[in-house]
Design an enzyme around this catalytic site. Structure first.
Site, PDB file in Angstrom:
ATOM      1  N   GLU A  63       0.845  -1.191   0.000  1.00 22.25           N
ATOM      2  CA  GLU A  63       0.000   0.000   0.000  1.00 22.25           C
ATOM      3  C   GLU A  63       0.886   1.249   0.000  1.00 22.25           C
ATOM      4  O   GLU A  63       1.653   1.478   0.920  1.00 22.25           O
ATOM      5  CB  GLU A  63      -0.880  -0.011   1.256  1.00 22.25           C
ATOM      6  CG  GLU A  63      -1.599   1.289   1.526  1.00 22.25           C
ATOM      7  CD  GLU A  63      -2.347   1.274   2.872  1.00 22.25           C
ATOM      8  OE1 GLU A  63      -2.297   0.251   3.592  1.00 22.25           O
ATOM      9  OE2 GLU A  63      -2.972   2.303   3.179  1.00 22.25           O
ATOM     10  N   ASP A  83      -0.994  -1.026   5.711  1.00 23.82           N
ATOM     11  CA  ASP A  83      -0.861  -0.408   7.026  1.00 23.82           C
ATOM     12  C   ASP A  83      -1.798  -1.072   8.025  1.00 23.82           C
ATOM     13  O   ASP A  83      -2.848  -1.596   7.663  1.00 23.82           O
ATOM     14  CB  ASP A  83      -1.226   1.088   6.952  1.00 23.82           C
ATOM     15  CG  ASP A  83      -0.192   1.875   6.162  1.00 23.82           C
ATOM     16  OD1 ASP A  83       0.936   1.360   5.997  1.00 23.82           O
ATOM     17  OD2 ASP A  83      -0.525   2.989   5.705  1.00 23.82           O
ATOM     18  N   ASP A  92      -4.025   0.026   9.874  1.00 24.32           N
ATOM     19  CA  ASP A  92      -5.092   0.954  10.270  1.00 24.32           C
ATOM     20  C   ASP A  92      -6.346   0.648   9.446  1.00 24.32           C
ATOM     21  O   ASP A  92      -6.379  -0.316   8.687  1.00 24.32           O
ATOM     22  CB  ASP A  92      -4.639   2.413  10.088  1.00 24.32           C
ATOM     23  CG  ASP A  92      -4.253   2.709   8.634  1.00 24.32           C
ATOM     24  OD1 ASP A  92      -4.531   1.855   7.756  1.00 24.32           O
ATOM     25  OD2 ASP A  92      -3.683   3.771   8.383  1.00 24.32           O
ATOM     26  N   ASP A 117      -7.782   2.188   6.913  1.00 20.05           N
ATOM     27  CA  ASP A 117      -7.587   2.230   5.462  1.00 20.05           C
ATOM     28  C   ASP A 117      -6.863   0.985   4.968  1.00 20.05           C
ATOM     29  O   ASP A 117      -7.227   0.399   3.963  1.00 20.05           O
ATOM     30  CB  ASP A 117      -6.752   3.453   5.076  1.00 20.05           C
ATOM     31  CG  ASP A 117      -7.648   4.649   4.779  1.00 20.05           C
ATOM     32  OD1 ASP A 117      -8.882   4.496   4.887  1.00 20.05           O
ATOM     33  OD2 ASP A 117      -7.100   5.723   4.453  1.00 20.05           O
TER      34      ASP A 117
END
Ligand code: 0RA
Length: 652
Positions: A442, A515, A517, A519
């Site tokens: 990403e 990541d 998180d 997203d």
């Protein structure tokens, strides 16, 4: 459900069994012991593997015997209990396993069933035998792989009981009181000498029991987890219709009730439920004697042939196709189709790599005839549903034509399958796919770190910018028009759709690295949805992985440690000593790590943890992806509320 398991747990742990004492060694006993020894020496030969998957197969094996009793018409309720000690207890209200003396072996029939390989519980034939694949190995295999096991049978008002250790009876069948309801109760503790894990997972068992309840209309299966008091009851008066409604939960159906028909012809039971929705993917599941036939077979071929034929003849009879100038082929006729085909065959022949492809040639014509007959009648009786279906399929055919043209274009422009690689890909130098891996990363900044940190001999890096298209909401022509998706397809080298060829894959490890998180987890789900819908074989072959970047770095003086969970963080802080000087850095994104850190924590095969994406029950994954990524938001928020724990598990 798409589950993940650690790379390091995949290796089978095969241990030699110890010989079992306690019996007089006549010829029969020796034969029995030899059988059980073989099972304990090579358990994977009998149950597939000795990891989580094999462990859960032991439960399915025991439950299948009760389901067979239900199929024979003598049992309507099955209770499955998971004990605090990880034992499993299965109770049914069938006729009970016979306990009288077996005429040849001079022991109780119950003992024969429990201790003789392949005796099964099915010596009163004519029923639909479950065999092939992993099921139907016989409950004696489960017994052999259990530290302890006991069975209680209630017949004619009397309870009989026998106990076993590692497959060997520790005594005779004894009387154990009186009872009113007939049935069989089997309890066992999986042997931790055999299995790498003995912890039963509620969700994994639940999904198989749900599937069995869908497949066996009216059968009530109760799951009770005594470790946490979790209970669930699976009972579907709609049978396969309920199954299809479950799969279509978050989709917009083209007509209200699934088409559902059942007929027995030439000793083959055929049952089908189907419903079209406005999505673009096909969700067709086929079963033989309650076994999911992943590789399809003659029953599926018969259904598909009849489907295309019925739709084309209805469309041409009412001039619904000609004016649009398109011809509906098989692929068109299944766009947006959710269907379950379940057949019961007396002597199933299973073929294929995983022995989940039905080979009986006579079944093809039977399913075809039954489907033709019922679909023909349905279209005549439900013209408005018929029109909606044909309209949708004509659109599918038109889009297929557009996609073909788009592919031709992209083939010339960006060579989707010509071997030319995307500019963004930092390829590895080795060429042998087995030793090569690709990180799909990403963001460009993390991609940069990964490029610098990697071992360029066998690690390739493909950075993605932002989110890929949600394939759940787009048709193939738009999907192929998406830049990021095209990059993935050309990078992997295996093509897509009709051109998909798994033998052309350039890497045997495809690792999604995002990541830690919200997203990141969204991007991971988008990617998994894409691979699930369009490159399923990569998951089936075990090529898909999820990288595990650390969440924190805990540091004190010269000591430092990367940790991967809150729990581990607290443990390490304690280890380092609570007093001051402990600093904690939280990694929100991969970009916060320098190349060396990224290598050390997430990419070095010596130190990293990879989660392998596995698919034991495709229908649960199908349901999950459509609920997570589909168009209706109602079911999604309800689902996330009800399954917060489950979703977190997926989105590790
Ligand atoms: C064969 C014959 C009979 C019962 C069963 C098998 C049977 C096996 C299992 C395994 C789990 N639950 C089961 N319930 C029944 C009965 C034959 C008779 O009573 O005439």
């Amino acid at each position: 459900m798409a589950t993940v398991m650690k790379e390091s747990t995949r290796k089978n742990k095969e241990k030699a069994g110890k010989s079992a004492p306690g019996h007089a060694y006549d010829a029969t006993t020796i034969k029995v012991l030899e059988g059980l020894e073989a099972v304990r020496r090579r358990p994977a030969m009998y149950i597939g593997d000795v990891s989580q998957r094999g462990l859960h197969h032991t439960v399915y094996e025991v439950v299948d015997n009760s389901v067979d009793e239900a199929l024979a018409g003598f049992c309507d309720t099955i209770l499955v209990e998971l004990g605090k000690d990880n034992s499993v207890t299965v109770t049914d209200n069938g006729r009970g396993i016979p306990t009288e003396m077996h005429p040849e072996q001079k022991v109780s029939a119950l003992e024969v069933v429990m201790t003789t390989l392949h005796a099964g519980g099915k010596f009163d034939h004519d029923s639909y035998k479950v065999s092939g694949g992993l099921h139907g190995v016989g409950v004696s295999v489960v017994n052999a792989l259990a530290e302890w096991c006991w069975v209680e049978v209630c017949r004619d008002g009397e309870v009989k009981r026998q106990e076993y250790k590692r497959g060997v009876a520790t005594g005779r069948v004894k009387s154990a009181g009186k009872g009113k309801i007939t049935g069989t109760k089997t309890s066992y503790l999986p042997d931790s000498e055999i299995f790498t894990t003995v912890e039963m997972k509620f969700d994994i068992i639940a999904s198989r029991l749900r599937e069995l309840a869908f497949l066996n209309q009216g059968l009530k299966i109760i799951l009770q987890d005594h470790r946490n008091d979790k209970n669930e009851v699976f009972e579907y008066s709609g049978g396969l219709s309920s199954f299809v409604e479950y799969l279509n939960e978050n989709k917009t159906a083209l007509y209200k009730k699934p088409i559902h028909f059942q007929k027995t012809k030439d000793n083959v039971d055929v049952e089908v439920a189907m419903q079209y929705n406005d999505s673009y993917s096909e969700s067709v599941y086929s079963y033989v004697n309650n076994i999911h036939t992943i590789e399809g077979g003659t029953h599926l071929t018969g259904f598909r042939t009849a489907l295309t034929r019925s739709i084309n003849s209805y469309a041409s009879k009412y001039n619904l196709v000609k004016k649009n100038g398109v011809n509906l082929v098989g692929d068109d006729s299944r766009e947006g189709l959710t269907a379950v085909i379940s057949v019961r065959v007396r002597e199933p022949q299973f073929e294929g790599q995983t022995k989940t492809k039905l080979g009986n040639s006579e079944v093809r014509g039977i399913v075809e005839a039954v489907t033709n007959e019922h679909l023909g009648a349905f279209f005549e009786e439900n013209p408005s549903a018929g029109k909606k279906i044909v309209e949708k399929l004509v659109q599918a055919a038109t889009a297929r034509e557009a996609a073909r043209k788009a592919k031709e274009l992209t083939r010339r422009k960006t060579a989707l399958d010509s071997g030319a690689l995307p500019g963004k890909l930092a390829d590895c130098s080795l060429r042998d796919p087995e030793s090569c891996e690709i990180y799909i990363v990403e963001g460009d900044s993390a991609g940069g770190s990964a490029k610098q940190g990697r071992d360029r001999r066998y690690q390739a890096i493909l950075p993605l910018r932002g989110k890929i298209l949600n394939v759940e909401k787009s048709r193939i022509d738009r999907i192929l028009g998406n830049e990021e998706i095209r990059t993935i397809i050309t990078g992997l080298g295996c093509g897509i759709g009709d051109d998909f060829n798994v033998s052309k894959i350039r890497y045997h490890k495809i690792i999604i690295m995002t990541d830690a998180d919200v997203d990141g987890s969204h991007i991971r789900t988008l990617l998994l949805t894409f691979f699930f819908r369009y490159m399923r074989e990569l998951i089936d072959k075990g090529y898909m992985y999820i990288a595990q970047p650390p969440l924190f770095r805990v540091k004190k003086g010269k000591k430092e440690q990367y940790v991967y969970s809150e729990e581990e963080k607290n443990r390490v802080i304690k280890q380092f000593g609570k007093e001051s000087g402990v600093s904690i850095q939280r990694y929100k994104g991969l970009g916060e790590m320098n190349p060396e850190q990224l290598w050390n924590t997430t990419m070095d095969p010596e130190k990293r943890t990879l989660l392998q994406v596995t698919l034991d029950d495709a229908f649960e994954a199908d349901h999950l992806f459509s609920v997570l990524m589909g168009s209706e938001t109602g079911p999604r928020s309800k689902f996330i509320k009800e399954n917060a724990q489950y979703v977190r598990n997926l989105d590790i």
